[in-house]
Design a protein around this motif. Structure first.
Motif, PDB file in Angstrom:
ATOM      1  N   THR A 294      15.735  -3.500  -5.008  1.00  0.00           N
ATOM      2  CA  THR A 294      15.860  -2.079  -4.704  1.00  0.00           C
ATOM      3  C   THR A 294      14.649  -1.314  -5.209  1.00  0.00           C
ATOM      4  OG1 THR A 294      18.254  -2.248  -4.848  1.00  0.00           O
ATOM      5  CG2 THR A 294      17.310  -0.036  -5.000  1.00  0.00           C
ATOM      6  N   ASN A 295      14.218  -1.608  -6.440  1.00  0.00           N
ATOM      7  CA  ASN A 295      13.048  -0.924  -6.988  1.00  0.00           C
ATOM      8  C   ASN A 295      11.806  -1.221  -6.167  1.00  0.00           C
ATOM      9  OD1 ASN A 295      14.549   0.225  -8.999  1.00  0.00           O
ATOM     10  ND2 ASN A 295      14.037  -1.317 -10.536  1.00  0.00           N
ATOM     11  N   ASN A 296      11.623  -2.482  -5.756  1.00  0.00           N
ATOM     12  CA  ASN A 296      10.455  -2.843  -4.947  1.00  0.00           C
ATOM     13  C   ASN A 296      10.510  -2.163  -3.585  1.00  0.00           C
ATOM     14  OD1 ASN A 296       9.396  -4.439  -6.940  1.00  0.00           O
ATOM     15  ND2 ASN A 296      10.255  -6.354  -6.130  1.00  0.00           N
ATOM     16  N   SER A 297      11.694  -2.085  -2.980  1.00  0.00           N
ATOM     17  CA  SER A 297      11.815  -1.441  -1.682  1.00  0.00           C
ATOM     18  C   SER A 297      11.459   0.032  -1.778  1.00  0.00           C
ATOM     19  CB  SER A 297      13.249  -1.593  -1.147  1.00  0.00           C
ATOM     20  OG  SER A 297      13.516  -2.952  -0.904  1.00  0.00           O
ATOM     21  N   THR A 298      11.901   0.679  -2.837  1.00  0.00           N
ATOM     22  CA  THR A 298      11.580   2.089  -3.025  1.00  0.00           C
ATOM     23  C   THR A 298      10.079   2.275  -3.168  1.00  0.00           C
ATOM     24  OG1 THR A 298      13.689   2.444  -4.099  1.00  0.00           O
ATOM     25  CG2 THR A 298      11.999   4.117  -4.475  1.00  0.00           C
ATOM     26  N   LYS A 299       9.445   1.407  -3.938  1.00  0.00           N
ATOM     27  CA  LYS A 299       7.994   1.502  -4.132  1.00  0.00           C
ATOM     28  C   LYS A 299       7.273   1.309  -2.803  1.00  0.00           C
ATOM     29  CE  LYS A 299       4.083  -0.338  -6.581  1.00  0.00           C
ATOM     30  NZ  LYS A 299       3.397  -1.558  -6.744  1.00  0.00           N
ATOM     31  N   ASN A 300       7.664   0.293  -2.027  1.00  0.00           N
ATOM     32  CA  ASN A 300       7.005   0.040  -0.756  1.00  0.00           C
ATOM     33  C   ASN A 300       7.184   1.204   0.205  1.00  0.00           C
ATOM     34  OD1 ASN A 300       6.109  -2.409  -1.618  1.00  0.00           O
ATOM     35  ND2 ASN A 300       7.771  -3.589  -0.688  1.00  0.00           N
ATOM     36  N   THR A 301       8.374   1.805   0.240  1.00  0.00           N
ATOM     37  CA  THR A 301       8.611   2.938   1.120  1.00  0.00           C
ATOM     38  C   THR A 301       7.695   4.096   0.745  1.00  0.00           C
ATOM     39  OG1 THR A 301      10.903   2.270   1.391  1.00  0.00           O
ATOM     40  CG2 THR A 301      10.371   4.532   1.960  1.00  0.00           C
ATOM     41  N   THR A 302       7.538   4.334  -0.556  1.00  0.00           N
ATOM     42  CA  THR A 302       6.656   5.405  -1.012  1.00  0.00           C
ATOM     43  C   THR A 302       5.222   5.131  -0.581  1.00  0.00           C
ATOM     44  OG1 THR A 302       8.082   5.801  -2.896  1.00  0.00           O
ATOM     45  CG2 THR A 302       5.851   6.676  -3.033  1.00  0.00           C
ATOM     46  N   ASP A 303       4.763   3.884  -0.779  1.00  0.00           N
ATOM     47  CA  ASP A 303       3.395   3.532  -0.409  1.00  0.00           C
ATOM     48  C   ASP A 303       3.167   3.658   1.095  1.00  0.00           C
ATOM     49  OD1 ASP A 303       2.896   2.979  -3.030  1.00  0.00           O
ATOM     50  OD2 ASP A 303       2.993   0.799  -2.816  1.00  0.00           O
ATOM     51  N   GLU A 304       4.196   3.365   1.892  1.00  0.00           N
ATOM     52  CA  GLU A 304       4.041   3.358   3.339  1.00  0.00           C
ATOM     53  C   GLU A 304       4.092   4.751   3.948  1.00  0.00           C
ATOM     54  OE1 GLU A 304       6.955   0.645   4.817  1.00  0.00           O
ATOM     55  OE2 GLU A 304       5.995  -1.080   3.898  1.00  0.00           O
ATOM     56  N   ASN A 305       4.366   5.777   3.139  1.00  0.00           N
ATOM     57  CA  ASN A 305       4.442   7.137   3.668  1.00  0.00           C
ATOM     58  C   ASN A 305       3.078   7.694   4.032  1.00  0.00           C
ATOM     59  OD1 ASN A 305       7.195   7.377   3.653  1.00  0.00           O
ATOM     60  ND2 ASN A 305       7.280   8.187   1.578  1.00  0.00           N
ATOM     61  N   GLU A 306       2.014   7.012   3.708  1.00  0.00           N
ATOM     62  CA  GLU A 306       0.680   7.490   4.032  1.00  0.00           C
ATOM     63  C   GLU A 306       0.149   6.753   5.253  1.00  0.00           C
ATOM     64  OE1 GLU A 306      -2.006   7.908   0.753  1.00  0.00           O
ATOM     65  OE2 GLU A 306      -0.336   7.975  -0.653  1.00  0.00           O
ATOM     66  N   ASP A 307      -0.280   7.512   6.251  1.00  0.00           N
ATOM     67  CA  ASP A 307      -0.795   6.932   7.488  1.00  0.00           C
ATOM     68  C   ASP A 307      -2.204   6.389   7.286  1.00  0.00           C
ATOM     69  OD1 ASP A 307       1.544   7.727   8.665  1.00  0.00           O
ATOM     70  OD2 ASP A 307       0.672   9.362   9.825  1.00  0.00           O
ATOM     71  N   TYR A 308      -2.539   5.406   8.089  1.00  0.00           N
ATOM     72  CA  TYR A 308      -3.879   4.828   8.084  1.00  0.00           C
ATOM     73  C   TYR A 308      -4.705   5.439   9.202  1.00  0.00           C
ATOM     74  CZ  TYR A 308      -2.568   1.154   4.846  1.00  0.00           C
ATOM     75  OH  TYR A 308      -2.171   0.474   3.733  1.00  0.00           O
ATOM     76  N   LYS A 309      -6.019   5.488   8.968  1.00  0.00           N
ATOM     77  CA  LYS A 309      -6.940   5.873  10.034  1.00  0.00           C
ATOM     78  C   LYS A 309      -8.263   5.166   9.807  1.00  0.00           C
ATOM     79  CE  LYS A 309      -8.849  10.185   8.234  1.00  0.00           C
ATOM     80  NZ  LYS A 309      -8.964  11.615   8.443  1.00  0.00           N
ATOM     81  N   ILE A 310      -8.974   5.001  10.907  1.00  0.00           N
ATOM     82  CA  ILE A 310     -10.314   4.413  10.896  1.00  0.00           C
ATOM     83  C   ILE A 310     -11.291   5.521  11.259  1.00  0.00           C
ATOM     84  CG2 ILE A 310     -11.861   2.773  12.015  1.00  0.00           C
ATOM     85  CD1 ILE A 310      -9.291   1.145  12.708  1.00  0.00           C
ATOM     86  N   VAL A 311     -12.375   5.627  10.503  1.00  0.00           N
ATOM     87  CA  VAL A 311     -13.424   6.603  10.804  1.00  0.00           C
ATOM     88  C   VAL A 311     -14.721   5.834  11.052  1.00  0.00           C
ATOM     89  CG1 VAL A 311     -14.772   8.549   9.944  1.00  0.00           C
ATOM     90  CG2 VAL A 311     -12.326   8.399   9.419  1.00  0.00           C
TER      91      VAL A 311
END
Length: 146
Positions: free
Chosen positions: A50-67
């Protein structure tokens, strides 16, 4: 004619890299899912999961982009879990990829200038990988995976 052959060869190399990355991601993701499901046996394991899932969800809230920045023509191919595309362009370009677990990008200068080509992968506002080249007809291939 030779110039076009080089461009096509570059695009084929980029497409191969993207395909290999997508295949590797699918294989790795299924192994991780199976491994996670097999290890949840005790209440401590459930708490850790559960703790790992919460951490991963938080990390995944940021979108990626290529410049991509280059004051000249370039060809590029990029891919992620959500998007794949090939482009021919010039100047400053940004490609939004959304939430993903990996990013592959390959960019090749379409001229023989000594101008700098710079490619950057962002997660949110944070640079996670970048490279540049001033070589004539230079190219950059980047891979980032969480």
């Amino acid at each position: 004619m030779e110039k076009y052959k080089q461009i096509i060869a570059g695009i084929l190399i980029i497409a191969a890299i993207i395909s290999i990355g997508a295949y590797g991601y699918g294989f790795l993701n299924s192994d991780l899912t199976q491994s996670t499901n097999e290890n949840v046996n005790t209440s401590q394991d459930i708490k850790n999961t559960t703790n790992n899932s919460t951490k991963n969800t938080t990390d995944e809230n940021e979108d990626y982009k290529i410049v991509i920045d280059y004051d000249g023509p370039f060809t590029a191919g990029y891919g992620s879990a959500n998007a794949h595309d090939d482009v021919t362009s010039s100047g400053h370009r940004e490609y939004d990829l959304g939430k993903t677990t990996y990013v592959d990008v390959g960019v090749k200068k379409s001229d023989s200038s000594n101008n700098e080509l710079k490619v950057t992968i962002y997660k949110g506002n944070t640079i996670v990988k970048e490279d540049s080249t001033s070589e004539p007809n230079g190219e950059i291939v980047l891979h980032y995976e969480e």
